[in-house]
Design a protein around this motif. Structure first.
Motif, PDB file in Angstrom:
ATOM      1  N   THR A 169       0.528  -1.516   0.154  1.00 41.19           N
ATOM      2  CA  THR A 169      -0.322  -0.489  -0.178  1.00 41.19           C
ATOM      3  C   THR A 169       0.690   1.517  -0.125  1.00 41.19           C
ATOM      4  O   THR A 169       1.813   1.570   0.941  1.00 41.19           O
ATOM      5  N   MET A 170       0.905   2.122  -1.083  1.00 44.92           N
ATOM      6  CA  MET A 170       1.820   2.998  -0.730  1.00 44.92           C
ATOM      7  C   MET A 170       0.284   4.323  -0.607  1.00 44.92           C
ATOM      8  O   MET A 170      -0.543   4.967  -1.612  1.00 44.92           O
ATOM      9  N   ALA A 171       0.684   5.398  -0.583  1.00 42.49           N
ATOM     10  CA  ALA A 171      -0.020   6.314   0.131  1.00 42.49           C
ATOM     11  C   ALA A 171       0.219   8.007  -0.250  1.00 42.49           C
ATOM     12  O   ALA A 171       1.459   8.034   0.568  1.00 42.49           O
ATOM     13  N   ALA A 172      -0.393   8.968  -0.439  1.00 42.76           N
ATOM     14  CA  ALA A 172       0.313  10.216  -0.990  1.00 42.76           C
ATOM     15  C   ALA A 172       0.264  10.596   0.388  1.00 42.76           C
ATOM     16  O   ALA A 172       0.577  12.329   0.836  1.00 42.76           O
ATOM     17  N   TYR A 196       4.537  12.749  -9.165  1.00 39.17           N
ATOM     18  CA  TYR A 196       6.208  12.196  -9.120  1.00 39.17           C
ATOM     19  C   TYR A 196       6.100  10.725  -9.123  1.00 39.17           C
ATOM     20  O   TYR A 196       7.551  10.250  -9.405  1.00 39.17           O
ATOM     21  N   LEU A 197       4.849  10.253  -8.457  1.00 42.50           N
ATOM     22  CA  LEU A 197       5.261   8.662  -9.614  1.00 42.50           C
ATOM     23  C   LEU A 197       5.328   7.527 -10.678  1.00 42.50           C
ATOM     24  O   LEU A 197       5.801   7.210 -11.346  1.00 42.50           O
ATOM     25  N   VAL A 198       4.183   8.601 -11.536  1.00 41.70           N
ATOM     26  CA  VAL A 198       4.707   8.383 -12.851  1.00 41.70           C
ATOM     27  C   VAL A 198       5.828   9.052 -13.219  1.00 41.70           C
ATOM     28  O   VAL A 198       6.168   8.050 -13.944  1.00 41.70           O
ATOM     29  N   ASP A 199       6.334  10.055 -13.073  1.00 36.48           N
ATOM     30  CA  ASP A 199       7.106  10.606 -13.856  1.00 36.48           C
ATOM     31  C   ASP A 199       8.880   9.534 -13.255  1.00 36.48           C
ATOM     32  O   ASP A 199       9.630   9.473 -14.169  1.00 36.48           O
ATOM     33  N   THR A 200       8.497   9.571 -12.508  1.00 33.76           N
ATOM     34  CA  THR A 200       9.945   8.134 -11.259  1.00 33.76           C
ATOM     35  C   THR A 200       9.669   7.131 -11.910  1.00 33.76           C
ATOM     36  O   THR A 200      11.251   6.527 -13.218  1.00 33.76           O
ATOM     37  N   ILE A 201       8.699   6.346 -12.363  1.00 33.90           N
ATOM     38  CA  ILE A 201       8.880   5.390 -13.501  1.00 33.90           C
ATOM     39  C   ILE A 201       8.990   5.636 -15.730  1.00 33.90           C
ATOM     40  O   ILE A 201       9.209   4.597 -15.415  1.00 33.90           O
ATOM     41  N   LEU A 214       8.501  -2.424  -6.352  1.00 32.10           N
ATOM     42  CA  LEU A 214       7.752  -1.266  -6.119  1.00 32.10           C
ATOM     43  C   LEU A 214       8.171  -0.343  -5.309  1.00 32.10           C
ATOM     44  O   LEU A 214       8.251   0.585  -5.013  1.00 32.10           O
ATOM     45  N   GLY A 215       9.340  -1.795  -4.091  1.00 36.88           N
ATOM     46  CA  GLY A 215      10.075  -1.226  -3.284  1.00 36.88           C
ATOM     47  C   GLY A 215      10.615   0.595  -3.753  1.00 36.88           C
ATOM     48  O   GLY A 215      10.857   1.641  -3.134  1.00 36.88           O
ATOM     49  N   ARG A 216      11.909   0.718  -5.189  1.00 34.21           N
ATOM     50  CA  ARG A 216      12.463   1.199  -5.298  1.00 34.21           C
ATOM     51  C   ARG A 216      11.729   2.708  -6.062  1.00 34.21           C
ATOM     52  O   ARG A 216      11.789   3.692  -6.097  1.00 34.21           O
ATOM     53  N   PRO A 233       4.933  11.000   1.686  1.00 37.80           N
ATOM     54  CA  PRO A 233       4.105   9.879   1.393  1.00 37.80           C
ATOM     55  C   PRO A 233       4.287   8.411   2.360  1.00 37.80           C
ATOM     56  O   PRO A 233       5.245   8.351   2.745  1.00 37.80           O
ATOM     57  N   THR A 234       3.499   7.486   2.713  1.00 37.95           N
ATOM     58  CA  THR A 234       3.418   6.769   3.669  1.00 37.95           C
ATOM     59  C   THR A 234       3.353   5.127   2.613  1.00 37.95           C
ATOM     60  O   THR A 234       2.516   5.366   1.133  1.00 37.95           O
ATOM     61  N   ARG A 235       3.837   4.022   3.102  1.00 41.33           N
ATOM     62  CA  ARG A 235       3.594   3.061   2.613  1.00 41.33           C
ATOM     63  C   ARG A 235       3.450   1.811   3.529  1.00 41.33           C
ATOM     64  O   ARG A 235       3.795   1.777   4.745  1.00 41.33           O
ATOM     65  N   SER A 236       2.920   0.844   2.970  1.00 42.18           N
ATOM     66  CA  SER A 236       2.535  -0.717   4.264  1.00 42.18           C
ATOM     67  C   SER A 236       3.133  -2.174   2.863  1.00 42.18           C
ATOM     68  O   SER A 236       2.871  -1.874   2.432  1.00 42.18           O
ATOM     69  N   VAL A 237       3.747  -2.822   3.408  1.00 41.50           N
ATOM     70  CA  VAL A 237       4.139  -3.680   2.624  1.00 41.50           C
ATOM     71  C   VAL A 237       4.024  -5.076   3.745  1.00 41.50           C
ATOM     72  O   VAL A 237       4.583  -5.221   5.190  1.00 41.50           O
ATOM     73  N   ARG A 238       3.322  -5.815   3.304  1.00 46.08           N
ATOM     74  CA  ARG A 238       3.849  -7.543   3.315  1.00 46.08           C
ATOM     75  C   ARG A 238       4.360  -8.740   3.020  1.00 46.08           C
ATOM     76  O   ARG A 238       4.260  -8.433   1.744  1.00 46.08           O
ATOM     77  N   HIS A 239       5.141  -9.093   3.391  1.00 49.05           N
ATOM     78  CA  HIS A 239       5.742 -10.226   2.542  1.00 49.05           C
ATOM     79  C   HIS A 239       7.155  -9.680   2.161  1.00 49.05           C
ATOM     80  O   HIS A 239       7.299  -8.410   2.366  1.00 49.05           O
ATOM     81  N   ASP A 240       6.798 -10.425   0.327  1.00 51.79           N
ATOM     82  CA  ASP A 240       7.656  -9.567  -0.415  1.00 51.79           C
ATOM     83  C   ASP A 240       7.658  -8.346  -1.641  1.00 51.79           C
ATOM     84  O   ASP A 240       8.121  -8.381  -2.151  1.00 51.79           O
ATOM     85  N   ALA A 241       5.941  -7.744  -1.151  1.00 54.68           N
ATOM     86  CA  ALA A 241       5.783  -6.847  -2.251  1.00 54.68           C
ATOM     87  C   ALA A 241       6.163  -5.693  -1.941  1.00 54.68           C
ATOM     88  O   ALA A 241       6.360  -5.641  -3.817  1.00 54.68           O
TER      89      ALA A 241
END
Length: 598
Positions: A169-172, A196-201, A214-216, A233-241
């Protein structure tokens, strides 16, 4: 499908992109429209490789109404990746996050009934069978969705229903922070986080050797926003997502093909594989009712896995734990198999599943007592998990036919499991029920409901599934069949590409008659037979061999499933290798047992 997506089956995935900007009672957010369009376009571009028909765009929804049901419907067929994106106003009511739709009011509890509570999104994602689940929220207070009580794998109920690489989960914004957007003074104004997210990708990383996880992506986006003094932004990660490959790296002069090469499924090597089958049909205490169908579960699953035309595993390497075994005996069987298995380690359990006071899962054995005594008399699933994780086997599989078995989902993934590797590897869990449901037994069926349908698909095969049935083929059919029969939906979880492991031959895709399965070694004589029966079976007098066969036939319906399995393997040996007059007796015994179990 584009090259970048070949190792992910986006034809069995679903992305839902939601945007709201034309509000009736809240300030309009015209930038949200452009952000929504950019995100949807990115997904369908060669960088991400989603088929356009698998990206659902919902714009300017008026109110909640049937939106939760629509989400359930959209994600229902998502087996690989489920993605949800929202851009617009975010609102809080008593610390509950609501995604504001057109008719959302500015204040009051109706924000939860007119807008889309995040709990609706969470419920739809948790109910779907996708192995990887991704949430991207570009709105105020979006960080609320990264908290444990709102995550896709809540720690409050001790279950992680995400699968494969888990959930990201990534949150603005933070929990109580606002998200920002460009105003109409800027041409093609956008919300900052999505921009910023789309520009980065789209820009990619020249210093990153592979495609983009996703992490990078998140770290680079967060760094760029912080550098420009925009909300963090903030994030939440489960397992190796965080290792999930989200997009191709456009900055590479030569595309990184090590991460996009199509995976070639493989089959376990039976010589280097071990199977442990645990079934508890009867219990000492009257508080736990007996489940006589489990004896048939154990016997028939073992037979199927060791039949040359289906599983082809060596019977000597398929250990059936005695029905009356205690925790120590089960533990020895698990550890022994874990030490020997180099390729596949498969553990099957059928019996009562019980919860301890802390909500942890225990598997019932013959002497298990419910209530406060469960931790002292039951088999903690944590011990099974430790045995699986300690094994050097390339692939580790647990199949649980028990109540509350969904509590086992997500607990087998080691912290260093790598995502996207090109061999079939990792751990996989298949369970008969969720964390809160009891497994079913239907009147008139020979087996428990889950194993009855598992055996049916293994025995009969699936049209169009190829020569072998993978774990994922089996799960998707089981889920569809059990829901159609009004039964609890099974659950799955896996790391790396374990779900692609081929388990048994597909009977609806037979090999040429002259071709024997490369996985089918000759059946070994079981060493657990009494001396007199072994002598009878090896006698040079056909009459004595036939008499021993008839005695073994009586074991098939006996109370001890381990004894029944030994008898079945010996009868199969005889039916295949002996002269017709003796082989026919063995074959008749086996055929009568199969007919009575249908």
């Amino acid at each position: 499908m584009t090259e970048a997506a070949q190792w992910r089956d986006y034809s069995r995935s679903r992305a839902v992109v939601v945007g709201a900007w034309d509000y009736l009672h809240l300030p309009p957010v015209p930038a949200a429209r452009k952000s929504m369009e950019r995100l949807a376009g990115l997904l369908a571009s060669p960088l991400c490789g989603w088929p356009t028909e698998r990206v659902e765009v919902l714009s300017n929804l008026r109110r909640r109404d049937n939106v939760p049901d629509r989400l359930m419907e959209l994600y229902e067929d998502a087996a690989d990746v489920a993605l949800f994106y929202f851009v617009g106003h975010g609102q809080l009511h008593e610390d509950q996050l609501a995604l504001a739709l057109r008719e959302s009011p500015e204040t009051g509890p109706r924000r939860l009934t007119t807008g889309l509570p995040f709990t609706d999104v969470r419920a739809a994602l948790r109910e779907c069978g996708a192995r990887t689940k991704i949430v991207i929220l570009d709105c105020c207070f979006a960080g609320n969705a990264t908290q444990p009580e709102n995550s896709l794998a809540s720690t409050t109920d001790l279950i992680e229903l995400t699968a494969g690489t888990g959930a990201f989960t990534m949150a603005a914004s933070g929990i109580y922070r606002t998200a920002w957007f460009e105003t109409g003074e800027v041409a093609d104004a956008q919300t900052y986080f999505t921009k910023y997210l789309v520009d980065t990708i789209e820009r990619g990383f020249s210093d990153h050797p592979g495609n983009l996880p996703l992490g990078r992506i998140f770290r680079a986006t967060a760094d760029a926003l912080g550098r420009d003094r925009k909300p963090e932004p903030t994030r939440s990660v489960r397992h190796d997502a965080d290792q999930f490959i989200f997009a191709r790296n456009s900055a590479l002069s030569v595309p990184d093909r090590t991460q996009v090469t199509e995976i070639t499924p493989r089959f376990p090597d039976p010589v280097r594989s071990r199977i442990v089958i645990i079934g508890t049909p009867s219990y000492v205490t009257e508080e736990l009712p007996d489940i006589p169908q489990i004896a048939a579960n154990v016997a028939d699953l073992t037979t199927l896995l060791t039949t040359p035309e289906l599983g082809g595993f060596n019977p000597a390497d398929c250990r059936v734990v005695p029905a009356a075994a205690q925790v120590a005996e089960v533990g020895r069987a698990l550890l022994h198999a874990a030490q020997e298995a180099d390729d596949l380690l498969l553990i099957y359990y059928a019996g009562h599943g019980m919860l301890g006071s802390a909500g942890d899962l225990y598997l019932g054995l013959a002497s298990t007592e419910p209530g406060p005594m469960v931790p002292f008399t039951g088999l903690p699933f944590d011990l099974v998990r430790r045995a699986l994780r300690s094994a050097r086997a390339t692939s580790r599989v647990a199949i649980l036919d028990a109540s509350f078995s969904g509590r086992a989902i997500g607990t087998m993934a080691a912290s260093n499991d790598a995502l996207g590797q090109m061999e079939i590897a990792g751990s996989y869990t298949l369970t008969a029920s969720s964390d809160s449901r009891e497994a079913a037994i239907l009147p008139g069926e020979t087996h428990t409901a889950f194993t009855e349908r598992l055996l049916a698909v293994l025995r009969s095969g699936l049209p169009g599934a190829g020569e072998w049935l993978s774990l994922d083929d089996i799960y998707r059919h089981l889920r569809s069949q059990m829901l159609a029969d009004g039964l609890p939906a099974p659950q799955q979880s896996g790391t790396a590409t374990a779900h692609l492991l081929k388990l048994v031959r597909n009977r609806l895709h037979p090999a040429p008659a002259a071709t024997r399965s490369p996985r089918a070694p000759a059946l070994a004589n079981p060493g657990a037979l009494p001396e007199d029966l072994r002598a009878g079976l090896s006698s040079d007098r056909p009459g004595l061999r036939a008499a021993a066969v008839r005695e073994l036939a009586e074991w098939l319906d006996g109370p001890d499933p381990a004894q029944a399995v030994v008898a079945r393997v010996a009868l199969q040996n005889t039916a295949i290798n002996d002269i017709p007059v003796v082989a026919d007796v063995a074959r008749a015994a086996l055929d009568s047992r199969v007919s009575s179990s249908k």
